[in-house]
Design a protein around this motif. Structure first.
Motif, PDB file in Angstrom:
ATOM      1  N   ARG A   2       0.828  -1.194   0.000  1.00  0.00           N
ATOM      2  CA  ARG A   2       0.000   0.000   0.000  1.00  0.00           C
ATOM      3  C   ARG A   2       0.872   1.257   0.000  1.00  0.00           C
ATOM      4  N   GLU A   3       0.285   2.330  -0.532  1.00  0.00           N
ATOM      5  CA  GLU A   3       1.054   3.573  -0.657  1.00  0.00           C
ATOM      6  C   GLU A   3       1.517   4.081   0.702  1.00  0.00           C
ATOM      7  N   TYR A  45       9.016   2.898  -9.040  1.00  0.00           N
ATOM      8  CA  TYR A  45       8.028   2.070  -8.337  1.00  0.00           C
ATOM      9  C   TYR A  45       6.749   2.856  -8.088  1.00  0.00           C
ATOM     10  N   THR A  48       4.690   3.409 -11.137  1.00  0.00           N
ATOM     11  CA  THR A  48       4.020   2.186 -11.590  1.00  0.00           C
ATOM     12  C   THR A  48       2.795   1.850 -10.757  1.00  0.00           C
ATOM     13  N   TYR A  49       2.924   1.947  -9.430  1.00  0.00           N
ATOM     14  CA  TYR A  49       1.861   1.475  -8.541  1.00  0.00           C
ATOM     15  C   TYR A  49       1.003   2.590  -7.942  1.00  0.00           C
ATOM     16  N   TYR A  50       1.514   3.818  -7.946  1.00  0.00           N
ATOM     17  CA  TYR A  50       0.721   4.930  -7.400  1.00  0.00           C
ATOM     18  C   TYR A  50       0.776   6.118  -8.366  1.00  0.00           C
TER      19      TYR A  50
END
Length: 327
Positions: A2-3, A45, A48-50
């Motif tokens: 999670r962020e 990263y 990509t995810y946030y």
């Protein structure tokens, strides 16, 4: 991950790296390069995810600052002066791009106010430019050469005098930013009101196109440079008003250093604009339309690319490709 967990896991590392960057705490260049590569990996990263997270903006800015530090300490054959304009200034312009955008918005707003004021008050132009200047311009219009004022004096004399004046205006616009940016806004207001009313005056006398062909041959680069210099002044003012996590004095020093670099970067454009005004503008009424328009578009395109487009290219390059330090 999670962020929130991602930020909590890396927060101390980022803050420590940021502190080291600003306070020159890196004794080993390899340590700086290693930390920079880790930062780039964290940025990748996060992207990509946030993708919508504000942490991306923070990491982007920190990466830009780190790259500048690496760039200064790298052993390389590239001339330092060339590197200043090629990499350092574009990165600064990217980091402070919002100030540049705000400066342009203010510029257009003030210029519009000047034009509207001239349109609604027949004496407004005289109150701004003075009776002597307006009367002289009216005589030039009647003689068929609206921008004859740019043909007075020698080529070299005009070039030197105009360039010194434009440098003075830019430096004053920046320095007055120390008054919380209000001084810079005053300089912008004063010059933009003059520009807007002056251009409307030509429009009202039905010689607008002739004025554009003459004034903007040198004005495209000259005015653009002044707006950038005003952006530097706003950065200086904001560093005092909004110190963020720094002490106000430290923030001021950073703002002054950043603003001075932006200010210096405009000098070549100011010199070239002075050259155009001293040697080229005086022939505006005899050169073909395609040539005068071409000069305007080319000069505007060059300076626009450097301050509005090129910074994105440099930033994209350094965030996608880690730059190891060679010793």
């Amino acid at each position: 991950m999670r962020e929130v967990a991602f930020i909590k896991q890396n927060k101390e590392k980022w803050l420590s790296f940021e502190n080291a960057i600003f306070n020159n705490n890196f004794k080993d260049p390899d340590e700086l390069a290693s930390n920079y590569i880790q930062l780039i990996n964290d940025l990748a990263y996060a992207q990509t995810y946030y993708p919508k997270s504000k942490v991306i903006t923070y990491l982007n800015q920190l990466a830009a600052k780190a790259f500048q530090k690496i760039y200064k300490t790298k052993r390389q054959d590239t001339n330092r002066i060339i590197g200043f304009w090629k990499t350092e200034v574009p990165l600064i312009c990217y980091q402070y791009r919002k100030f540049i955008y705000v400066a342009f918005i203010i510029f257009f707003a003030f210029t519009f106010i000047g034009a509207i004021s001239a349109a609604n008050d027949g004496e407004f132009v005289r109150s701004i430019l003075g009776d002597d200047y307006v009367d002289m311009t009216l005589e030039n219009i009647e003689a068929g050469d609206p921008v004859a004022v740019y043909k007075s004096g020698s080529n070299w004399g005009s070039f030197i005098g105009i360039t010194i004046n434009n440098l003075r205006v830019g430096i004053i616009a920046f320095v007055l930013g120390v008054f919380l940016g209000i001084g810079t806004l005053y300089i912008m207001f004063k010059n933009c009101i003059m520009l807007g009313s002056f251009q409307y005056f030509f429009y009202e006398k039905q010689v607008f196109w002739e004025s554009v062909r003459g004034i903007w041959i040198h004005g495209a680069m000259e005015i653009f440079a002044i707006v950038i210099e005003c952006a530097a002044g706003l950065i200086l003012g904001a560093s005092i008003l909004f110190p963020a996590t720094y002490s106000r004095y430290t923030s001021f020093k950073l703002g002054a250093k950043t603003g001075i670099k932006i200010l210096i970067s405009t000098f070549p454009f100011t010199f070239f604009a002075g050259f155009l005004e001293g040697f080229i503008t005086r022939y505006s009424n005899t050169m073909p339309n395609w040539l005068s328009v071409g000069i305007i578009l080319i000069t505007l395109g060059i300076i626009s690319f450097y301050y509005l487009v090129y910074p994105y290219k440099v930033q994209k390059q350094i965030t996608q490709t880690p730059v190891p330090l060679t010793t």
